[in-house]
Write a protein that holds these residues in place. Structure first.
Motif, PDB file in Angstrom:
ATOM      1  N   GLY C  78      45.500  18.596  43.584  1.00  0.00           N
ATOM      2  CA  GLY C  78      46.870  18.113  43.676  1.00  0.00           C
ATOM      3  C   GLY C  78      47.661  18.777  42.574  1.00  0.00           C
ATOM      4  N   ARG C  79      48.935  18.790  42.725  1.00  0.00           N
ATOM      5  CA  ARG C  79      49.742  19.378  41.672  1.00  0.00           C
ATOM      6  C   ARG C  79      50.311  18.268  40.814  1.00  0.00           C
ATOM      7  NH1 ARG C  79      50.109  24.212  41.822  1.00  0.00           N
ATOM      8  NH2 ARG C  79      51.751  24.275  40.254  1.00  0.00           N
ATOM      9  N   PHE C  80      50.128  18.411  39.541  1.00  0.00           N
ATOM     10  CA  PHE C  80      50.796  17.493  38.633  1.00  0.00           C
ATOM     11  C   PHE C  80      51.102  18.273  37.368  1.00  0.00           C
ATOM     12  CE2 PHE C  80      47.429  16.837  35.558  1.00  0.00           C
ATOM     13  CZ  PHE C  80      46.322  17.243  36.276  1.00  0.00           C
ATOM     14  N   THR C  81      52.142  17.860  36.691  1.00  0.00           N
ATOM     15  CA  THR C  81      52.483  18.515  35.445  1.00  0.00           C
ATOM     16  C   THR C  81      52.259  17.533  34.320  1.00  0.00           C
ATOM     17  OG1 THR C  81      54.725  17.793  35.811  1.00  0.00           O
ATOM     18  CG2 THR C  81      54.224  20.052  36.392  1.00  0.00           C
ATOM     19  N   SER C  82      51.851  18.060  33.191  1.00  0.00           N
ATOM     20  CA  SER C  82      51.736  17.181  32.040  1.00  0.00           C
ATOM     21  C   SER C  82      52.451  17.848  30.883  1.00  0.00           C
ATOM     22  CB  SER C  82      50.273  16.922  31.709  1.00  0.00           C
ATOM     23  OG  SER C  82      49.596  18.135  31.569  1.00  0.00           O
ATOM     24  N   GLY C  83      52.925  17.035  29.993  1.00  0.00           N
ATOM     25  CA  GLY C  83      53.663  17.624  28.889  1.00  0.00           C
ATOM     26  C   GLY C  83      53.913  16.635  27.782  1.00  0.00           C
ATOM     27  N   PHE C  84      54.619  17.104  26.776  1.00  0.00           N
ATOM     28  CA  PHE C  84      54.902  16.253  25.626  1.00  0.00           C
ATOM     29  C   PHE C  84      56.240  15.544  25.806  1.00  0.00           C
ATOM     30  CE2 PHE C  84      52.110  19.554  24.149  1.00  0.00           C
ATOM     31  CZ  PHE C  84      51.197  18.852  23.408  1.00  0.00           C
ATOM     32  N   VAL C  85      56.318  14.352  25.278  1.00  0.00           N
ATOM     33  CA  VAL C  85      57.573  13.604  25.301  1.00  0.00           C
ATOM     34  C   VAL C  85      57.864  13.145  23.884  1.00  0.00           C
ATOM     35  CG1 VAL C  85      58.768  11.614  26.226  1.00  0.00           C
ATOM     36  CG2 VAL C  85      57.074  12.769  27.622  1.00  0.00           C
ATOM     37  N   ALA C  86      59.081  13.374  23.436  1.00  0.00           N
ATOM     38  CA  ALA C  86      59.482  12.894  22.111  1.00  0.00           C
ATOM     39  C   ALA C  86      60.286  11.618  22.276  1.00  0.00           C
ATOM     40  CB  ALA C  86      60.316  13.957  21.398  1.00  0.00           C
ATOM     41  N   ILE C  87      59.912  10.591  21.525  1.00  0.00           N
ATOM     42  CA  ILE C  87      60.563   9.299  21.661  1.00  0.00           C
ATOM     43  C   ILE C  87      61.121   8.857  20.319  1.00  0.00           C
ATOM     44  CG2 ILE C  87      60.213   6.887  22.285  1.00  0.00           C
ATOM     45  CD1 ILE C  87      57.905   7.758  23.973  1.00  0.00           C
ATOM     46  N   VAL C 121      60.444   9.758  14.738  1.00  0.00           N
ATOM     47  CA  VAL C 121      60.326  10.216  16.120  1.00  0.00           C
ATOM     48  C   VAL C 121      58.850  10.318  16.463  1.00  0.00           C
ATOM     49  CG1 VAL C 121      60.700  12.126  17.698  1.00  0.00           C
ATOM     50  CG2 VAL C 121      62.489  11.460  16.135  1.00  0.00           C
ATOM     51  N   LEU C 122      58.509   9.806  17.623  1.00  0.00           N
ATOM     52  CA  LEU C 122      57.126   9.778  18.050  1.00  0.00           C
ATOM     53  C   LEU C 122      56.916  10.836  19.118  1.00  0.00           C
ATOM     54  CD1 LEU C 122      54.379   8.334  18.564  1.00  0.00           C
ATOM     55  CD2 LEU C 122      55.597   6.842  20.091  1.00  0.00           C
ATOM     56  N   LEU C 123      55.793  11.545  19.024  1.00  0.00           N
ATOM     57  CA  LEU C 123      55.479  12.552  20.034  1.00  0.00           C
ATOM     58  C   LEU C 123      54.245  12.086  20.800  1.00  0.00           C
ATOM     59  CD1 LEU C 123      56.443  15.398  20.869  1.00  0.00           C
ATOM     60  CD2 LEU C 123      54.634  16.298  19.443  1.00  0.00           C
ATOM     61  N   ILE C 124      54.370  11.932  22.102  1.00  0.00           N
ATOM     62  CA  ILE C 124      53.188  11.567  22.887  1.00  0.00           C
ATOM     63  C   ILE C 124      52.961  12.620  23.958  1.00  0.00           C
ATOM     64  CG2 ILE C 124      53.577   9.109  22.538  1.00  0.00           C
ATOM     65  CD1 ILE C 124      54.393   8.892  25.430  1.00  0.00           C
ATOM     66  N   HIS C 125      51.741  12.661  24.463  1.00  0.00           N
ATOM     67  CA  HIS C 125      51.417  13.569  25.555  1.00  0.00           C
ATOM     68  C   HIS C 125      51.106  12.735  26.784  1.00  0.00           C
ATOM     69  CE1 HIS C 125      48.895  16.274  27.984  1.00  0.00           C
ATOM     70  NE2 HIS C 125      49.721  17.187  27.536  1.00  0.00           N
ATOM     71  N   SER C 134      62.199   8.262  32.037  1.00  0.00           N
ATOM     72  CA  SER C 134      61.604   6.988  32.439  1.00  0.00           C
ATOM     73  C   SER C 134      60.434   6.635  31.527  1.00  0.00           C
ATOM     74  CB  SER C 134      61.152   7.055  33.890  1.00  0.00           C
ATOM     75  OG  SER C 134      59.923   7.702  33.991  1.00  0.00           O
ATOM     76  N   TRP C 135      59.736   7.655  31.018  1.00  0.00           N
ATOM     77  CA  TRP C 135      58.640   7.353  30.081  1.00  0.00           C
ATOM     78  C   TRP C 135      59.181   6.809  28.772  1.00  0.00           C
ATOM     79  CZ3 TRP C 135      53.760   6.399  30.329  1.00  0.00           C
ATOM     80  CH2 TRP C 135      53.038   6.869  31.430  1.00  0.00           C
ATOM     81  N   ILE C 136      60.259   7.447  28.278  1.00  0.00           N
ATOM     82  CA  ILE C 136      60.857   6.951  27.037  1.00  0.00           C
ATOM     83  C   ILE C 136      61.263   5.504  27.209  1.00  0.00           C
ATOM     84  CG2 ILE C 136      62.830   7.231  25.508  1.00  0.00           C
ATOM     85  CD1 ILE C 136      62.752  10.179  26.039  1.00  0.00           C
ATOM     86  N   THR C 138      60.085   3.334  29.401  1.00  0.00           N
ATOM     87  CA  THR C 138      58.921   2.452  29.541  1.00  0.00           C
ATOM     88  C   THR C 138      58.359   2.070  28.185  1.00  0.00           C
ATOM     89  OG1 THR C 138      58.397   3.723  31.501  1.00  0.00           O
ATOM     90  CG2 THR C 138      56.728   2.184  30.720  1.00  0.00           C
ATOM     91  N   ILE C 139      58.104   3.101  27.356  1.00  0.00           N
ATOM     92  CA  ILE C 139      57.498   2.822  26.060  1.00  0.00           C
ATOM     93  C   ILE C 139      58.406   1.908  25.241  1.00  0.00           C
ATOM     94  CG2 ILE C 139      56.719   3.853  23.913  1.00  0.00           C
ATOM     95  CD1 ILE C 139      54.888   4.698  25.968  1.00  0.00           C
ATOM     96  N   LYS C 140      59.704   2.207  25.253  1.00  0.00           N
ATOM     97  CA  LYS C 140      60.607   1.411  24.420  1.00  0.00           C
ATOM     98  C   LYS C 140      60.731  -0.020  24.920  1.00  0.00           C
ATOM     99  CE  LYS C 140      64.133   3.096  22.176  1.00  0.00           C
ATOM    100  NZ  LYS C 140      63.622   3.434  20.852  1.00  0.00           N
ATOM    101  N   GLN C 141      60.862  -0.170  26.230  1.00  0.00           N
ATOM    102  CA  GLN C 141      61.066  -1.521  26.748  1.00  0.00           C
ATOM    103  C   GLN C 141      59.790  -2.349  26.719  1.00  0.00           C
ATOM    104  OE1 GLN C 141      63.814  -3.059  27.613  1.00  0.00           O
ATOM    105  NE2 GLN C 141      64.989  -1.256  27.041  1.00  0.00           N
ATOM    106  N   ARG C 142      58.701  -1.741  27.201  1.00  0.00           N
ATOM    107  CA  ARG C 142      57.496  -2.538  27.412  1.00  0.00           C
ATOM    108  C   ARG C 142      56.762  -2.835  26.115  1.00  0.00           C
ATOM    109  NH1 ARG C 142      55.799  -3.272  32.581  1.00  0.00           N
ATOM    110  NH2 ARG C 142      53.669  -3.758  32.063  1.00  0.00           N
ATOM    111  N   TYR C 143      56.720  -1.834  25.213  1.00  0.00           N
ATOM    112  CA  TYR C 143      55.873  -2.022  24.033  1.00  0.00           C
ATOM    113  C   TYR C 143      56.664  -2.178  22.744  1.00  0.00           C
ATOM    114  CZ  TYR C 143      52.500  -0.177  27.318  1.00  0.00           C
ATOM    115  OH  TYR C 143      51.739   0.036  28.402  1.00  0.00           O
ATOM    116  N   GLU C 144      57.723  -1.364  22.583  1.00  0.00           N
ATOM    117  CA  GLU C 144      58.367  -1.386  21.282  1.00  0.00           C
ATOM    118  C   GLU C 144      59.175  -2.659  21.077  1.00  0.00           C
ATOM    119  OE1 GLU C 144      61.283   1.493  20.498  1.00  0.00           O
ATOM    120  OE2 GLU C 144      61.197   1.182  18.339  1.00  0.00           O
ATOM    121  N   ARG C 145      59.828  -3.126  22.137  1.00  0.00           N
ATOM    122  CA  ARG C 145      60.644  -4.331  22.028  1.00  0.00           C
ATOM    123  C   ARG C 145      59.834  -5.533  21.541  1.00  0.00           C
ATOM    124  NH1 ARG C 145      65.137  -5.363  24.842  1.00  0.00           N
ATOM    125  NH2 ARG C 145      65.708  -3.273  24.236  1.00  0.00           N
ATOM    126  N   PRO C 146      58.711  -5.863  22.215  1.00  0.00           N
ATOM    127  CA  PRO C 146      57.923  -6.999  21.699  1.00  0.00           C
ATOM    128  C   PRO C 146      57.371  -6.760  20.303  1.00  0.00           C
ATOM    129  CG  PRO C 146      56.968  -6.128  23.725  1.00  0.00           C
ATOM    130  CD  PRO C 146      58.217  -5.405  23.505  1.00  0.00           C
TER     131      PRO C 146
END
Lengths: 93, 117, 152
Positions: C78-87, C121-125, C134-136, C138-146
């Motif tokens: 399957g085709r999928f891309t992966s990469g780094f996200v800075a948050i 600034v956080l760097l995740i892969h 949407s990843w930024i 998700t991380i901010k709403q689901r985990y950082e807020r609580p």
């Protein structure tokens, strides 16, 4: 009937785990960089621990659980030391 | 295999399913380790084995020994706690090491001599 | 700390004989005292119920992303891309950051790569990267807020 299934399941699980260990070893031998090899070694430790647990279930001896605990401990320490080495070139700063 | 015959049928089936699921996840993790293309993708694969793979296997082990001995045995939980605490630490260290090494090479600095590799 | 050590000791010995309990208490108190000498900065947990809720959420996410990653690996090609996200983060508490690191790394499919403490600034892969924003979120709403509410 159900016991036949259990015996089959344990043997199948052991074969799966052996294959998983073989994959890790292949990656460890082939891995282009040192970090790939360390990662594969870590996965190998975890798979070996799971294999020990399945042997423990099969033979009914709880000693295997203790052996698994020790493997997990040593794997953690070993992988940490390797990553530290890759990070700085020496283990203890 | 006397002790396994002592298990009632429901427990035998449940232990079998748990053990199969656990080893299946661990197998998938290692397959991913072999199959994915570059290092940063490969880092994700072994977490399968250490989270759900280990969880199902430990649950099967706990269930088996508890039923055989007729009392709850939660000894294996220690492995689970230990594994969930240590896996993130090792992976983070490893990724940082990889990042460091890649940065050193990309910047065309003279790479340090290492005996590994 | 001492209670946790005592529990681990009792689990290891698998008995509740008086001698085991007494030796366990002695060892646990001794080790807790020794670690207290290291003077770690104190963690202030404000909100225990929220901590439980966060734990349940993390367990559910781990199960879900386990299945997702297993599907990616097992799929033939399957085709999928992966990469780094800075948050960019708002969380500054050390314990909060440590918990966030453990959450992100032990979830298959995402891994903590680097944290720039000067710019926060956080760097995740991310293995299966479809939409960076949407990843930024998700991380901010689901985990950082609580975590913000719990630790700060």
């Amino acid at each position: 009937m159900s016991h036949d299934f259990l015996a089959f399941a344990i043997v199948a699980a052991q074969y799966l785990l052996l294959l998983a260990m073989a994959f890790s070893i292949i990656r460890m031998v082939r891995g282009p960089r040192a970090q790939d090899r360390v990662l594969a070694l870590d996965a190998l430790y975890v798979n070996a621990m799971l294999l020990l647990l399945s042997i423990g279930i099969r033979t009914g001896s709880e000693l295997y659980v203790e052996a698994g605990l020790i493997i997990a401990l040593l794997g953690f320490a070993g992988t940490l030391a390797f990553s530290k080495f890759l990070l700085r070139g020496e283990v203890i700063e | 295999m006397n002790h396994l015959d002592a298990l009632p049928p429901w427990a035998a089936v449940l232990v079998g399913v748990l053990v199969l699921l656990g080893s299946g996840f661990a197998f998938t993790g290692s397959l991913g380790l072999l199959r994915l293309k570059d290092f940063y993708k490969r880092v994700h694969a072994p977490t399968l084995g250490t989270t759900l793979g280990a969880f199902f296997m430990l649950a099967g082990s706990i269930l088996c020994f508890s039923v055989v001995h007729g009392r709850p045995i939660f000894y294996e939980i220690l492995i689970g706690v230990f594994l969930t605490l240590t896996t993130p630490i090792t992976l983070m260290m490893l990724v940082r090491a990889a990042l460091y090494r890649n940065r050193v090479e990309e910047a065309q600095e003279p790479p340090r001599r290492t005996t590994l590799e | 700390m001492a209670g946790f050590l005592l529990l681990a000791w009792l689990l290891l010995r698998q008995s509740l004989a008086p001698a085991t309990v007494v030796s366990g208490v002695v060892i646990a108190l001794g080790l807790a005292w020794a670690f207290g000498k290291l003077r770690p900065p104190r963690a202030r947990v404000r909100h225990y119920p929220l901590l439980g809720k966060l734990l349940l959420r993390v367990v559910r996410d781990i199960v879900r992303s386990n299945l997702a990653v297993a599907w990616i690996v097992l799929r033939r090609r399957g085709r999928f891309t992966s990469g780094f996200v800075a948050i960019p983060l708002e969380l500054t508490d050390h314990y909060g950051l440590a918990v966030l690191a453990c959450i992100i790394t032990s979830t298959p499919g995402t891994i903590w790569v680097d944290h720039d403490s000067a710019r926060n600034v956080l760097l995740i892969h991310v293995l299966d990267l479809v939409d960076e924003a949407s990843w930024i979120d998700t991380i901010k709403q689901r985990y950082e807020r609580p975590l913000l509410e719990i630790f700060q």
